[in-house]
Enzyme design. Sequence first.
Site, mmCIF file in Angstrom:
data_model
loop_
_atom_site.group_PDB
_atom_site.id
_atom_site.type_symbol
_atom_site.label_atom_id
_atom_site.label_comp_id
_atom_site.label_asym_id
_atom_site.label_seq_id
_atom_site.Cartn_x
_atom_site.Cartn_y
_atom_site.Cartn_z
ATOM 1 N N GLU A 1 32.927 40.233 34.710
ATOM 2 C CA GLU A 1 34.568 40.374 34.126
ATOM 3 C C GLU A 1 34.399 40.676 32.764
ATOM 4 O O GLU A 1 33.655 39.889 31.965
ATOM 5 C CB GLU A 1 35.490 39.187 34.347
ATOM 6 C CG GLU A 1 36.938 39.229 33.929
ATOM 7 C CD GLU A 1 37.595 38.111 34.063
ATOM 8 O OE1 GLU A 1 38.739 37.905 34.067
ATOM 9 O OE2 GLU A 1 36.965 36.991 34.093
ATOM 10 N N LYS B 1 44.636 42.803 37.256
ATOM 11 C CA LYS B 1 44.485 41.429 37.954
ATOM 12 C C LYS B 1 45.952 40.672 38.190
ATOM 13 O O LYS B 1 46.846 40.782 37.489
ATOM 14 C CB LYS B 1 43.918 40.439 36.770
ATOM 15 C CG LYS B 1 43.365 39.197 37.167
ATOM 16 C CD LYS B 1 42.370 38.557 35.896
ATOM 17 C CE LYS B 1 42.179 37.152 36.059
ATOM 18 N NZ LYS B 1 41.359 36.704 35.117
ATOM 19 N N CYS C 1 38.301 37.213 38.856
ATOM 20 C CA CYS C 1 38.093 35.783 38.249
ATOM 21 C C CYS C 1 39.448 35.014 39.043
ATOM 22 O O CYS C 1 38.884 34.462 40.107
ATOM 23 C CB CYS C 1 38.429 35.819 36.784
ATOM 24 S SG CYS C 1 37.473 34.375 36.464
#
Length: 284
Positions: free
Chosen positions: A46, A119, A156
């Site tokens: 990431e 995200k 993540c």
Amino acid sequence: MSSSKTVTIAAIQASLNADVATNVAKISDLVAKAAYQGAQVILPPELFESPYFCREERDLFFAWAHPVENHPTIAHFQKLAQELRVVIPVSFFERSGQVYYNSLAMINADGALLGVYRKSHIPDGPGYEEKFYFRAGDTGFKVWDTSFGKIGVGICWDQWFPECARAMVLMGAEILLYPTAIGSEPEEPNLNTKDPWQRAMIGHAVSNVIPVVAANRIGLEGSQTFYGHSFIANHRGDKVAELNDQEEGVISAEFDLETITLNRASFGFFRDRRPDLYQALLQP
């Protein structure tokens, strides 16, 4: 009559510094190494262009974001993907008008940009103060039909949510990828979340009968130590490849997606789902 559709997937683990050009060159070299070893889908960590700047709230870091259009790092990896004939999911800090996202560009093996995922789950806590920088993603979960299979990617914090993994598999994902930046907790120095972090994703592998790949960074950044342990789990939840907390490098594994599809059907997890009973999941 049986059929076969094999794919080799790789994860990259690296330490990263404050120089974008150095980081991009390092990740590019590792992508090339993975490709030469036979990998077809190659996952970097990431936000690999920079240190993990979300450790602190500083407005100067907003200058590191760029729009998708004419993004120099995305363009670089589009060219590299085309040269190596590999799929590369590229994590980047996106500016879109007056808002900012933690995003991923899916680059196909012909260099085409297949789309962007933003995200969905944004953490907020000491050392991981992402809500200061990122708006919650508005793309919904994404699955891309790439040259080497249908790929779903969470970023993540997304990896802790079983709903994210299940949604992507319901959308047709054959592989789940998670680029990551995770390590020590500044206010709890004795807390190591490496094992539960891996267990959460291994649970996604088992309950969705799907390979799962996680790529993390390593090294000391400020007061945080990123603990690596990038890994690849098969559709049974067995870890088939893993790096330690010090290694820079590449791991890879080969999977037969057709066989896994049949195995998923035989387990009955999707046959026996009861969406009529899941209304509680839709409540805030």
